[in-house]
Scaffold this motif. Sequence first.
Motif, PDB file in Angstrom:
ATOM      1  N   LEU A  16       0.927  -1.184   0.010  1.00 58.39           N
ATOM      2  CA  LEU A  16       0.050   0.091  -0.075  1.00 58.39           C
ATOM      3  C   LEU A  16       0.763   1.356   0.009  1.00 58.39           C
ATOM      4  O   LEU A  16       1.644   1.205   0.767  1.00 58.39           O
ATOM      5  CB  LEU A  16      -0.902  -0.075   1.189  1.00 58.39           C
ATOM      6  CG  LEU A  16      -1.687  -1.282   1.503  1.00 58.39           C
ATOM      7  CD1 LEU A  16      -2.554  -0.851   2.688  1.00 58.39           C
ATOM      8  CD2 LEU A  16      -2.674  -1.552   0.718  1.00 58.39           C
ATOM      9  N   PRO A  17       0.679   2.228  -0.900  1.00 57.13           N
ATOM     10  CA  PRO A  17       1.504   3.497  -0.867  1.00 57.13           C
ATOM     11  C   PRO A  17       1.113   4.345   0.134  1.00 57.13           C
ATOM     12  O   PRO A  17       0.821   5.499  -0.147  1.00 57.13           O
ATOM     13  CB  PRO A  17       1.076   3.967  -2.380  1.00 57.13           C
ATOM     14  CG  PRO A  17      -0.169   3.533  -2.501  1.00 57.13           C
ATOM     15  CD  PRO A  17      -0.405   2.083  -1.901  1.00 57.13           C
ATOM     16  N   VAL A  18       1.016   3.940   1.485  1.00 51.22           N
ATOM     17  CA  VAL A  18       0.755   4.566   2.528  1.00 51.22           C
ATOM     18  C   VAL A  18       1.423   4.126   3.599  1.00 51.22           C
ATOM     19  O   VAL A  18       1.374   2.827   3.953  1.00 51.22           O
ATOM     20  CB  VAL A  18      -0.955   4.510   2.911  1.00 51.22           C
ATOM     21  CG1 VAL A  18      -1.496   3.452   3.120  1.00 51.22           C
ATOM     22  CG2 VAL A  18      -1.275   5.777   3.982  1.00 51.22           C
ATOM     23  N   GLY A  19       1.962   4.897   4.545  1.00 53.09           N
ATOM     24  CA  GLY A  19       2.754   4.705   5.865  1.00 53.09           C
ATOM     25  C   GLY A  19       2.271   5.773   6.983  1.00 53.09           C
ATOM     26  O   GLY A  19       1.630   6.673   6.767  1.00 53.09           O
TER      27      GLY A  19
ATOM     28  N   LEU B 102       0.584   9.158   6.104  1.00 54.03           N
ATOM     29  CA  LEU B 102      -0.860   9.159   6.579  1.00 54.03           C
ATOM     30  C   LEU B 102      -0.876  10.396   7.460  1.00 54.03           C
ATOM     31  O   LEU B 102      -1.917  10.932   7.636  1.00 54.03           O
ATOM     32  CB  LEU B 102      -1.285   7.866   7.072  1.00 54.03           C
ATOM     33  CG  LEU B 102      -2.693   7.687   7.391  1.00 54.03           C
ATOM     34  CD1 LEU B 102      -3.504   7.653   6.021  1.00 54.03           C
ATOM     35  CD2 LEU B 102      -2.961   6.327   7.940  1.00 54.03           C
ATOM     36  N   ALA B 103      -0.042  10.746   8.482  1.00 55.40           N
ATOM     37  CA  ALA B 103       0.200  11.685   9.392  1.00 55.40           C
ATOM     38  C   ALA B 103       0.089  12.890   8.759  1.00 55.40           C
ATOM     39  O   ALA B 103      -0.481  13.930   9.177  1.00 55.40           O
ATOM     40  CB  ALA B 103       1.176  11.455  10.436  1.00 55.40           C
TER      41      ALA B 103
ATOM     42  N   ASP C  36      -9.553   5.310   4.799  1.00 47.63           N
ATOM     43  CA  ASP C  36      -8.750   5.612   3.767  1.00 47.63           C
ATOM     44  C   ASP C  36      -7.758   4.291   3.431  1.00 47.63           C
ATOM     45  O   ASP C  36      -7.781   3.959   2.307  1.00 47.63           O
ATOM     46  CB  ASP C  36      -7.684   6.693   4.108  1.00 47.63           C
ATOM     47  CG  ASP C  36      -6.757   6.975   2.928  1.00 47.63           C
ATOM     48  OD1 ASP C  36      -5.898   6.475   2.964  1.00 47.63           O
ATOM     49  OD2 ASP C  36      -7.037   7.931   2.366  1.00 47.63           O
ATOM     50  N   VAL C  37      -7.525   3.626   4.534  1.00 48.13           N
ATOM     51  CA  VAL C  37      -6.620   2.397   4.419  1.00 48.13           C
ATOM     52  C   VAL C  37      -7.381   1.287   3.753  1.00 48.13           C
ATOM     53  O   VAL C  37      -7.106   0.365   3.010  1.00 48.13           O
ATOM     54  CB  VAL C  37      -5.826   2.161   5.432  1.00 48.13           C
ATOM     55  CG1 VAL C  37      -4.949   0.846   5.398  1.00 48.13           C
ATOM     56  CG2 VAL C  37      -4.913   3.186   5.905  1.00 48.13           C
TER      57      VAL C  37
ATOM     58  N   ALA D 223      -4.059   3.124  12.619  1.00 54.35           N
ATOM     59  CA  ALA D 223      -5.078   3.152  11.865  1.00 54.35           C
ATOM     60  C   ALA D 223      -5.124   2.066  10.701  1.00 54.35           C
ATOM     61  O   ALA D 223      -5.909   1.387  10.097  1.00 54.35           O
ATOM     62  CB  ALA D 223      -5.310   4.665  11.183  1.00 54.35           C
ATOM     63  N   ILE D 224      -3.648   2.159  10.342  1.00 53.04           N
ATOM     64  CA  ILE D 224      -3.301   1.047   9.171  1.00 53.04           C
ATOM     65  C   ILE D 224      -3.568  -0.193   9.953  1.00 53.04           C
ATOM     66  O   ILE D 224      -4.051  -1.244   9.306  1.00 53.04           O
ATOM     67  CB  ILE D 224      -1.830   1.261   8.614  1.00 53.04           C
ATOM     68  CG1 ILE D 224      -1.678   2.741   8.092  1.00 53.04           C
ATOM     69  CG2 ILE D 224      -1.468   0.078   8.208  1.00 53.04           C
ATOM     70  CD1 ILE D 224      -0.334   3.136   7.653  1.00 53.04           C
ATOM     71  N   LEU D 225      -3.092  -0.270  11.044  1.00 48.10           N
ATOM     72  CA  LEU D 225      -3.488  -1.864  11.959  1.00 48.10           C
ATOM     73  C   LEU D 225      -4.941  -2.227  12.119  1.00 48.10           C
ATOM     74  O   LEU D 225      -5.194  -3.331  11.531  1.00 48.10           O
ATOM     75  CB  LEU D 225      -2.646  -1.724  13.584  1.00 48.10           C
ATOM     76  CG  LEU D 225      -3.108  -2.940  14.289  1.00 48.10           C
ATOM     77  CD1 LEU D 225      -2.204  -4.306  13.692  1.00 48.10           C
ATOM     78  CD2 LEU D 225      -2.129  -2.803  15.651  1.00 48.10           C
TER      79      LEU D 225
END
Length: 460
Positions: free
Chosen positions: A298-301, A305-306, A325-326, A419-421
Motif C-alpha cells: 500500500l502506498p501509505v505509511g 498518513l499523518a 482511507d486504508v 489506523a493502518i493496523l
Amino acid sequence: MEDHEAGAGAPEVGVSRGSPTPSGQASPSTGRYGRQVQPWSGNGQAGDTSHDHKGQNGPHQNGKPKKRRKRRRGRKVFARDETRPLAAGASVPAANEAPAARPPQPAAYAPPPSAPPRPGQGARTPPPLQELPVFAALDLGTNNCRLLVAVPTRHGQFRVIDAFSRIVRLGEGLTANGRLGDAAMDRAVEALKICGDKLRNRKVRKARLIATEACRTAANGVEFLERVEREAGLKLEIIDRQTEARLAVSGCGSLVERDTQGVVLFDIGGGSSEIALIDLTGQRSPRLANHIVSWTSLPVGVVSLAERFGGRTVTREIFGAMVEDVAMRLRAFDGRDRLSHLLASPKFHLLGTSGTVTTLAGVHLDLERYDRRRVDGLWMDRDSVDRMVEKLVGWDFQQRVANPCIGADRADLVLAGCAILEAIRAVWPSERLRVADRGLREGILSELMADDGVWRRGRQ
C-alpha cells in the motif's frame, strides 16, 4: 533521534523471544566526514579499509578472558571463554589485523586416551567469532536509517556484532511536494556517514544496502542517492515493493511456529505498508518467503498518513477517516481472500513487524523503557490489541510524548500506524497477533548467509 526498533540491540537473531540479548545500541562512531570517500557497495573491498580498534577487547576486561567452570568425566577443568557474544559496537578484527596482546594461554584440555573423541566431533566445534565471515544489511526507509552487522552462528541464525538505528524522517514533506526536502536529506546523509564508517572499519564478506519508498517515489530520489555515494561512500539500491515484502517475510521466519497453517505478515513503514499472505498447509520450506500466496504494497505509511490527516491532534473522527482511507486501498487488493479458508483456524494469526506494533507491545507491557527482549516474539490477543488502540486514541499529544515507549519522535506518527493496523485487522480478523522487532535487515542477512552457504559449510 535514536530509534528503538528492529533488532538494533539483539546479539542473536533467528530464535524466538527469550534468547539473551544485551540492551542498548551501538554508539554512533565519530567519522571522518569531511573527506571524499570511495563508494562502498557491499563487497567490503572499496573505500577506507583502515582499522582503528585501539583499546577494544570485546567482552573481556584488561585483556583477561573470563573463565568458566565446566565438568567433564568428573574432573573440574577451566576453559577459556572465546565465544561469548560481543557487545554492540565491539569490533571483529580483520584477517590482516594484529591480535591484541594476551596473557599466556593454558594448554588445551585433551580427553584421556581411554575416551577418544567421537568421529566428526571436532568439526562441530564452532570457530571463534573472530574467524567467522561478516555480513551487513542497511535499510534506508522513509522514517528510519538502520544498519546491522552480523556473523552466522547455528543453522538459520546469526549474532549481531554491530548495529545502528536513527530516525531521520527522510520522507518528511514528500506527500505534499513530491520531493525529498533539503533538511531531511541532510539528516539521512549524516546517519549514512556513520554507517559507512562502521562498514569500512570491518572486513565485510557480503552486504546489501537498500532504499525503499521515499527514494522510490521522490522525483529527486536518484539524485539523492548519488549525493549519498559522493558524501557517505555508500552505493544504495532502490528495491521494488515485491522485494521489500519478501525481505520482511524472510526476516521473521523463526517467529512462525511449526504447527502454524496461515499467517498474514504486515510491515507498516513510513511511506508504504507491505502485506504478505502466507499459506503453510503444504510441505514447509526452510524459507518462509517461498509460501507467499499473495502480497500487496500500500502506498501509505505512518509518515504519509499523518501528514495528510494530522498527527498531533487526532480526534476519533479523524482516526476513523484514516482507517477508512486504508480500508479503501485494501478493498482494491485482489488477493486478499487467498487465506479465507484459514481465518477461522486457531493455527492462523497475524504477524506485525513495525514500530507501530512494537510500540503497542511496549505500552501493553507498561515498560518504563523500551526493551526489545520482552517485545520481540510477544503474543497479544485480540482484546489486548483493542485496549491498547483505544488507550492511544484517547491520549492527547502530550500524553503520547510522555510514554517512554512512544516519546517525542513517534508521538505524531503512532496513531496513523494504529489506523493502518485497524484496517488490516478488519480484513483478516485473528484472535492472536505476534509482535516482531525485526524486519528488512534481518531478512537481508538471512538471505545473504543462506546464498553464501555459510550454514551448510558449518554443518559439514
